[in-house]
Design an enzyme around this catalytic site. Structure first.
Site, short mmCIF file in Angstrom:
data_model
loop_
_atom_site.label_atom_id
_atom_site.label_comp_id
_atom_site.label_asym_id
_atom_site.label_seq_id
_atom_site.Cartn_x
_atom_site.Cartn_y
_atom_site.Cartn_z
N GLU A 27 -127.99 -61.98 15.04
CA GLU A 27 -128.98 -60.91 15.17
C GLU A 27 -128.30 -59.57 14.89
OE1 GLU A 27 -130.34 -61.12 19.23
OE2 GLU A 27 -128.60 -60.04 20.01
N ASP A 63 -127.74 -50.82 21.29
CA ASP A 63 -128.25 -50.96 19.91
C ASP A 63 -128.27 -49.61 19.20
OD1 ASP A 63 -128.89 -53.57 20.87
OD2 ASP A 63 -130.84 -52.85 21.54
#
Length: 322
Positions: A201, A21
């Protein structure tokens, strides 16, 4: 890096190993700031450097650690660092050790101009503009400015029974408060968004000359993980779901020949020459023992984003080697 047999190619050497991420900010001070999820999911790290090459080996600092109990005590995920209205903010997601999937978005604010030695104050979850709270699995909040307004986009699971992760958008009143109720922006409607889990997401904003874009990640976190793309006219009402169009196919997905699997959860920034660069995570193998969420080898990679008629082009051939 954990030992694992896999095919090494020119494309799967990490920029920064075991950092999922990834979020990179090229700040107005000329420095590159980096943060990401660590495999232990227990802290928030920062590093900075004056060049991308130096960033890959820069010293890493822990600026915040998880609580021992209660909220923010487990699953510290997907931090982003932003500089808004003269203050540093970190947006991240976290769960409760007594309910590890009670994931919610949280905000930290730094009381110093230097985010490495200042105190980071916990601001709680973003304040809502409606009577609701973040009362279900919510994560991956990103914020951006466009046409003089600030927006937040995040993922939130809904439904009774099988949970579906959708993307929502709201305008912001301040860095810690939403101005408008949330609006459903995207849900996993295509088959490639529904592998393992139904997931949208990890949104990330990118502005072109005539359009704006939101990339997002879809499906479970193994080799099926991939990236989708939403687009809107640059002058459109971003809070109107009809302003956005979804690409029919993923814009980036696993490539066996290049040895890259499960690309996703990216961020965009511009380098010193004005090139659009994407940081994203992926694995160099597809066979994962156990839950893919806890496999530590999601590494950070960099890709130079090309443009064709104001459409961003995602290609592993544009992978950056420093």
């Amino acid at each position: 890096m954990n030992s694992h047999n896999y095919l090494q190619t020119p494309y799967n050497t990490p920029f920064i190993a075991q950092r999922a991420d990834p979020y990179i900010l090229h700040h107005k001070d000329g420095m590159y700031y980096f943060t990401a999820s660590v495999p232990e999911y227990d802290r928030i790290i920062l590093r900075r450097a004056s060049s991308l090459k130096e960033l890959s080996t820069a010293k890493e600092y822990t600026v915040w650690q998880k609580h021992q109990n209660g909220i923010m005590s487990v699953h510290i995920w997907a931090p982003e660092i932003h500089y808004i209205d003269g203050h540093w903010y970190i947006y991240f997601a976290a769960g409760d050790i007594d309910d590890i999937w009670a994931i919610r978005p949280y905000i930290l604010q730094c009381n110093s101009d230097n985010p490495f030695n200042g105190e980071w104050n916990e601001m709680g979850t973003p304040q809502r503009a409606d009577d609701f709270c973040f009362n279900d699995f919510s994560l991956d909040m990103t914020v951006f400015q466009h046409n003089g307004k600030h927006y937040a986009v995040w993922a939130e699971k809904v439904n009774v029974g099988k949970k579906i992760s959708n993307l929502y958008i709201a305008e912001m009143e301040s860095p810690i408060q939403l101005k408008t109720p949330q609006v459903l922006l995207s849900f996993p409607s295509y088959d490639w968004e529904q592998v393992g889990f139904w997931v949208n997401e990890g949104p990330s904003f990118l502005a072109g000359k005539k359009h704006v874009y939101l990339t997002y990640s879809a499906s479970a976190t193994g080799a099926c993980y991939c990236m989708g793309l939403l687009s809107a006219d640059i002058s459109a009402d971003l809070l109107d779901p009809n302003s956005w169009k979804k690409a029919r196919k993923p814009v980036l997905q696993s490539d066996k020949e290049k040895g890259i699997y499960g690309p996703g959860h990216n961020s965009f920034f511009r380098d010193d020459k004005g090139n659009t660069i994407m940081a994203y995570h992926a694995r160099p193998y597809d066979e994962i023992a156990g839950d893919s969420l806890y496999d530590p080898n999601r590494h950070c990679f960099l890709m130079n984003i090309g443009w064709e008629k104001d459409i961003p082009i995602f290609s592993y051939n544009n992978q950056i080697e420093l």
